[in-house]
Design an enzyme around this catalytic site. Structure first.
Site, PDB file in Angstrom:
ATOM      1  N   TYR A   1     -30.736 -41.701 -17.469  1.00 22.10           N
ATOM      2  CA  TYR A   1     -29.582 -40.994 -16.894  1.00 22.10           C
ATOM      3  C   TYR A   1     -28.266 -41.672 -17.240  1.00 22.10           C
ATOM      4  O   TYR A   1     -27.243 -40.989 -17.401  1.00 22.10           O
ATOM      5  CB  TYR A   1     -29.757 -40.796 -15.377  1.00 22.10           C
ATOM      6  CG  TYR A   1     -30.701 -39.644 -15.097  1.00 22.10           C
ATOM      7  CD1 TYR A   1     -30.262 -38.326 -15.216  1.00 22.10           C
ATOM      8  CD2 TYR A   1     -32.039 -39.860 -14.783  1.00 22.10           C
ATOM      9  CE1 TYR A   1     -31.122 -37.257 -15.020  1.00 22.10           C
ATOM     10  CE2 TYR A   1     -32.911 -38.801 -14.577  1.00 22.10           C
ATOM     11  CZ  TYR A   1     -32.443 -37.499 -14.695  1.00 22.10           C
ATOM     12  OH  TYR A   1     -33.290 -36.430 -14.503  1.00 22.10           O
TER      13      TYR A   1
ATOM     14  N   THR B   1     -30.715 -20.266 -20.452  1.00 20.18           N
ATOM     15  CA  THR B   1     -31.854 -20.902 -19.767  1.00 20.18           C
ATOM     16  C   THR B   1     -33.154 -20.286 -20.268  1.00 20.18           C
ATOM     17  O   THR B   1     -33.242 -19.068 -20.444  1.00 20.18           O
ATOM     18  CB  THR B   1     -31.711 -20.810 -18.224  1.00 20.18           C
ATOM     19  OG1 THR B   1     -32.863 -21.404 -17.616  1.00 20.18           O
ATOM     20  CG2 THR B   1     -31.529 -19.394 -17.730  1.00 20.18           C
TER      21      THR B   1
ATOM     22  N   HIS C   1     -29.554 -28.352  -9.358  1.00 22.63           N
ATOM     23  CA  HIS C   1     -30.357 -29.514  -9.768  1.00 22.63           C
ATOM     24  C   HIS C   1     -29.564 -30.812  -9.698  1.00 22.63           C
ATOM     25  O   HIS C   1     -29.915 -31.796 -10.341  1.00 22.63           O
ATOM     26  CB  HIS C   1     -30.923 -29.312 -11.185  1.00 22.63           C
ATOM     27  CG  HIS C   1     -31.992 -28.249 -11.251  1.00 22.63           C
ATOM     28  ND1 HIS C   1     -32.452 -27.703 -12.438  1.00 22.63           N
ATOM     29  CD2 HIS C   1     -32.717 -27.646 -10.267  1.00 22.63           C
ATOM     30  CE1 HIS C   1     -33.393 -26.797 -12.177  1.00 22.63           C
ATOM     31  NE2 HIS C   1     -33.569 -26.739 -10.863  1.00 22.63           N
TER      32      HIS C   1
ATOM     33  N   GLU D   1     -32.077 -16.685 -27.584  1.00 21.79           N
ATOM     34  CA  GLU D   1     -33.299 -15.930 -27.934  1.00 21.79           C
ATOM     35  C   GLU D   1     -33.880 -15.398 -26.625  1.00 21.79           C
ATOM     36  O   GLU D   1     -33.477 -15.854 -25.554  1.00 21.79           O
ATOM     37  CB  GLU D   1     -34.299 -16.876 -28.614  1.00 21.79           C
ATOM     38  CG  GLU D   1     -34.659 -18.027 -27.696  1.00 21.79           C
ATOM     39  CD  GLU D   1     -35.338 -19.213 -28.387  1.00 21.79           C
ATOM     40  OE1 GLU D   1     -35.390 -19.225 -29.617  1.00 21.79           O
ATOM     41  OE2 GLU D   1     -35.811 -20.097 -27.652  1.00 21.79           O
TER      42      GLU D   1
HETATM   43  C1  BJW Z   1     -28.798 -21.341 -26.098  1.00 24.53           C
HETATM   44  C2  BJW Z   1     -28.048 -22.048 -26.988  1.00 24.53           C
HETATM   45  C3  BJW Z   1     -26.775 -21.559 -27.235  1.00 24.53           C
HETATM   46  C4  BJW Z   1     -29.907 -23.066 -26.857  1.00 24.53           C
HETATM   47  N1  BJW Z   1     -26.370 -20.462 -26.607  1.00 24.53           N
HETATM   48  N2  BJW Z   1     -28.381 -20.245 -25.490  1.00 24.53           N
HETATM   49  C5  BJW Z   1     -46.554 -23.756 -11.320  1.00 24.53           C
HETATM   50  C6  BJW Z   1     -46.032 -22.472 -11.281  1.00 24.53           C
HETATM   51  C7  BJW Z   1     -44.727 -22.228 -10.828  1.00 24.53           C
HETATM   52  C8  BJW Z   1     -43.920 -23.285 -10.406  1.00 24.53           C
HETATM   53  C9  BJW Z   1     -44.443 -24.551 -10.456  1.00 24.53           C
HETATM   54  C10 BJW Z   1     -45.746 -24.773 -10.891  1.00 24.53           C
HETATM   55  N3  BJW Z   1     -45.963 -26.112 -10.838  1.00 24.53           N
HETATM   56  C11 BJW Z   1     -44.845 -26.724 -10.387  1.00 24.53           C
HETATM   57  C12 BJW Z   1     -43.911 -25.777 -10.141  1.00 24.53           C
HETATM   58  C13 BJW Z   1     -42.526 -26.006  -9.635  1.00 24.53           C
HETATM   59  C14 BJW Z   1     -41.642 -26.693 -10.674  1.00 24.53           C
HETATM   60  C15 BJW Z   1     -41.677 -25.871 -11.963  1.00 24.53           C
HETATM   61  O1  BJW Z   1     -40.972 -24.898 -12.136  1.00 24.53           O
HETATM   62  N4  BJW Z   1     -42.487 -26.276 -12.929  1.00 24.53           N
HETATM   63  C16 BJW Z   1     -42.616 -25.503 -14.168  1.00 24.53           C
HETATM   64  C17 BJW Z   1     -42.303 -26.406 -15.356  1.00 24.53           C
HETATM   65  C18 BJW Z   1     -43.979 -24.880 -14.191  1.00 24.53           C
HETATM   66  N5  BJW Z   1     -40.306 -26.694 -10.126  1.00 24.53           N
HETATM   67  C19 BJW Z   1     -39.913 -27.671  -9.303  1.00 24.53           C
HETATM   68  O2  BJW Z   1     -40.601 -28.636  -9.031  1.00 24.53           O
HETATM   69  C20 BJW Z   1     -38.554 -27.490  -8.682  1.00 24.53           C
HETATM   70  N6  BJW Z   1     -38.653 -27.623  -7.286  1.00 24.53           N
HETATM   71  C21 BJW Z   1     -39.344 -26.749  -6.547  1.00 24.53           C
HETATM   72  O3  BJW Z   1     -39.962 -25.818  -7.014  1.00 24.53           O
HETATM   73  O4  BJW Z   1     -39.237 -27.001  -5.209  1.00 24.53           O
HETATM   74  C22 BJW Z   1     -40.093 -26.295  -4.319  1.00 24.53           C
HETATM   75  C23 BJW Z   1     -41.193 -27.201  -3.934  1.00 24.53           C
HETATM   76  C24 BJW Z   1     -40.924 -28.524  -3.644  1.00 24.53           C
HETATM   77  C25 BJW Z   1     -41.949 -29.350  -3.259  1.00 24.53           C
HETATM   78  C26 BJW Z   1     -43.231 -28.864  -3.194  1.00 24.53           C
HETATM   79  C27 BJW Z   1     -43.489 -27.534  -3.501  1.00 24.53           C
HETATM   80  C28 BJW Z   1     -42.456 -26.699  -3.874  1.00 24.53           C
HETATM   81  C29 BJW Z   1     -37.580 -28.572  -9.170  1.00 24.53           C
HETATM   82  C30 BJW Z   1     -37.245 -28.400 -10.600  1.00 24.53           C
HETATM   83  C31 BJW Z   1     -36.366 -29.549 -11.061  1.00 24.53           C
HETATM   84  C32 BJW Z   1     -36.014 -29.440 -12.534  1.00 24.53           C
HETATM   85  N7  BJW Z   1     -35.412 -30.644 -12.957  1.00 24.53           N
HETATM   86  C33 BJW Z   1     -34.904 -30.753 -14.330  1.00 24.53           C
HETATM   87  C34 BJW Z   1     -34.499 -32.234 -14.606  1.00 24.53           C
HETATM   88  C35 BJW Z   1     -33.474 -32.759 -13.598  1.00 24.53           C
HETATM   89  C36 BJW Z   1     -32.063 -32.529 -14.017  1.00 24.53           C
HETATM   90  C37 BJW Z   1     -31.722 -33.204 -15.327  1.00 24.53           C
HETATM   91  O5  BJW Z   1     -32.209 -34.307 -15.625  1.00 24.53           O
HETATM   92  O6  BJW Z   1     -30.904 -32.642 -16.087  1.00 24.53           O
HETATM   93  O7  BJW Z   1     -33.845 -29.822 -14.534  1.00 24.53           O
HETATM   94  S1  BJW Z   1     -36.133 -30.253 -15.562  1.00 24.53           S
HETATM   95  C38 BJW Z   1     -34.973 -29.491 -16.647  1.00 24.53           C
HETATM   96  O8  BJW Z   1     -35.318 -28.079 -16.751  1.00 24.53           O
HETATM   97  C39 BJW Z   1     -33.613 -29.577 -15.938  1.00 24.53           C
HETATM   98  C40 BJW Z   1     -33.076 -28.194 -16.181  1.00 24.53           C
HETATM   99  O9  BJW Z   1     -32.075 -27.885 -15.241  1.00 24.53           O
HETATM  100  C41 BJW Z   1     -34.302 -27.320 -16.085  1.00 24.53           C
HETATM  101  C42 BJW Z   1     -34.159 -25.958 -16.736  1.00 24.53           C
HETATM  102  O10 BJW Z   1     -34.002 -26.079 -18.118  1.00 24.53           O
HETATM  103  P1  BJW Z   1     -33.084 -25.030 -18.904  1.00 24.53           P
HETATM  104  O11 BJW Z   1     -31.688 -25.175 -18.463  1.00 24.53           O
HETATM  105  O12 BJW Z   1     -33.666 -23.673 -18.836  1.00 24.53           O
HETATM  106  O13 BJW Z   1     -33.139 -25.631 -20.394  1.00 24.53           O
HETATM  107  P2  BJW Z   1     -34.190 -25.306 -21.576  1.00 24.53           P
HETATM  108  O14 BJW Z   1     -34.039 -26.372 -22.580  1.00 24.53           O
HETATM  109  O15 BJW Z   1     -35.538 -25.047 -21.056  1.00 24.53           O
HETATM  110  O16 BJW Z   1     -33.656 -23.899 -22.178  1.00 24.53           O
HETATM  111  C43 BJW Z   1     -32.439 -23.800 -22.877  1.00 24.53           C
HETATM  112  C44 BJW Z   1     -32.275 -22.359 -23.369  1.00 24.53           C
HETATM  113  O17 BJW Z   1     -31.004 -22.262 -23.962  1.00 24.53           O
HETATM  114  C45 BJW Z   1     -33.313 -21.937 -24.418  1.00 24.53           C
HETATM  115  O18 BJW Z   1     -33.854 -20.663 -24.074  1.00 24.53           O
HETATM  116  C46 BJW Z   1     -32.496 -21.828 -25.704  1.00 24.53           C
HETATM  117  O19 BJW Z   1     -32.915 -20.778 -26.560  1.00 24.53           O
HETATM  118  C47 BJW Z   1     -31.128 -21.530 -25.165  1.00 24.53           C
HETATM  119  N8  BJW Z   1     -30.051 -21.995 -26.037  1.00 24.53           N
HETATM  120  N9  BJW Z   1     -28.817 -23.125 -27.458  1.00 24.53           N
HETATM  121  C48 BJW Z   1     -27.231 -19.835 -25.763  1.00 24.53           C
HETATM  122  N10 BJW Z   1     -25.973 -22.179 -28.140  1.00 24.53           N
END
Ligand code: BJW
Length: 232
Positions: free
Chosen positions: A53, A173, A106, A200
């Site tokens: 971080y 996202t 987040h 995409e």
């Molecule tokens: C462009 C571009 C350009 C590129 N123009 N576009 C099973 C099923 C369902 C859910 C779960 C499960 N098992 C676990 C879960 C829950 C879990 C989860 O979702 N897991 C999945 C992976 C399956 N979620 C959690 O744990 C969350 N909490 C929760 O659910 O609480 C309830 C709960 C709590 C306790 C017990 C039970 C329930 C918390 C999620 C925390 C995410 N944290 C992170 C890291 C921390 C922050 C950091 O360090 O920055 O957050 S992970 C990371 O992913 C970060 C992001 O905010 C997050 C989302 O990513 P994002 O923004 O979508 O980025 P990318 O890279 O994935 O996508 C980028 C996009 O941009 C792409 O599509 C490109 O094409 C596009 N792009 N260039 C336009 N120029």
């Protein structure tokens, strides 16, 4: 007055020079999620998590908002109704662009959180676990970000905004991470017009009534221009 709720992800900051997570060469290609983005990782190796971080904080301090961030700030200034940005991003580029109504679901790189007492304070550029909490003096300082298994911030307010939205847009996202990945479906069922603006198709593309694919720096300003010209 139309209420517009916008979810942003890492893609909106890509053209500012910040890496996304899941694209080729993205953050998760260089660091294993389970090493840096879970509470268990922090308990196991806090120094490694701080190193991760601290590097991202330094990089984020060095970049500027791009035309997509600036367009959303313009939308908030010029749209007659409410505009709310819910961001998954931990950078401060929406604020730097001039957006005022921003929810960091987040967390934020510029925040420090005491894992012992929950006290929050502005993060120094370089954080260490040994930094004492200003409130309780514990040495459990962590970044104020939401890791897997933790509850994202301000969820009650976010669900409320989604239910009141006339337009819901998801920008830059991939739709892999819940609960944000469910917002399009939720807002659509509550009656909003839903639109995806992404490089995409995301994994949730079917939840959106309208799709615009391309770089955010081009497609977001064009979308904002259209919205604003419609109201005059
Ligand atoms: C462009 C571009 C350009 C590129 N123009 N576009 C099973 C099923 C369902 C859910 C779960 C499960 N098992 C676990 C879960 C829950 C879990 C989860 O979702 N897991 C999945 C992976 C399956 N979620 C959690 O744990 C969350 N909490 C929760 O659910 O609480 C309830 C709960 C709590 C306790 C017990 C039970 C329930 C918390 C999620 C925390 C995410 N944290 C992170 C890291 C921390 C922050 C950091 O360090 O920055 O957050 S992970 C990371 O992913 C970060 C992001 O905010 C997050 C989302 O990513 P994002 O923004 O979508 O980025 P990318 O890279 O994935 O996508 C980028 C996009 O941009 C792409 O599509 C490109 O094409 C596009 N792009 N260039 C336009 N120029």
């Amino acid at each position: 007055m139309e209420k517009i709720v916008i979810l942003t992800g890492a893609g909106i900051s890509a053209e500012s020079g910040l890496s996304t997570f899941r694209d080729t060469g993205g953050i998760w290609a260089q660091h294993a999620v389970e090493d840096v983005a879970t509470p268990e990782a922090f308990a196991r190796n806090p120094d490694l998590v701080h190193e991760f971080y601290n590097a991202r904080r330094a990089k984020a301090a060095d970049v500027a908002p791009n035309p997509a961030h600036l367009a959303l700030a313009r939308l908030e200034r010029e749209h007659a109704g409410q505009v709310i940005v819910v961001t998954q991003n931990v950078d401060a580029l929406h604020e730097a662009a001039g957006s005022g109504s921003v929810i960091h679901m987040h967390g934020a790189l510029n925040g420090a959180l005491c894992a012992a007492c929950g006290h929050r304070w502005p993060a120094p550029q370089e954080m260490r676990t040994s930094d004492p909490c200003p409130a309780c003096s514990a040495t459990s300082t962590r970044p104020d970000v939401v890791w897997f298994g933790e509850m994202p911030y301000q969820m009650d307010a976010i669900w409320q905004h989604l239910e009141e939205a006339d337009i819901f847009a998801a920008i830059g996202t991939s739709g892999n991470v819940y609960p944000a990945a469910a917002f399009g479906q939720h807002a659509g069922r509550a009656g909003a017009h839903t639109i995806e603006l992404n490089l995409e198709p995301s994994v949730n593309v079917r939840d959106f009534a309208e799709l615009r694919h391309g770089p955010a720096g081009s497609i977001v300003p064009a979308w904002v221009e259209e919205l604003l010209s419609r109201q005059t």
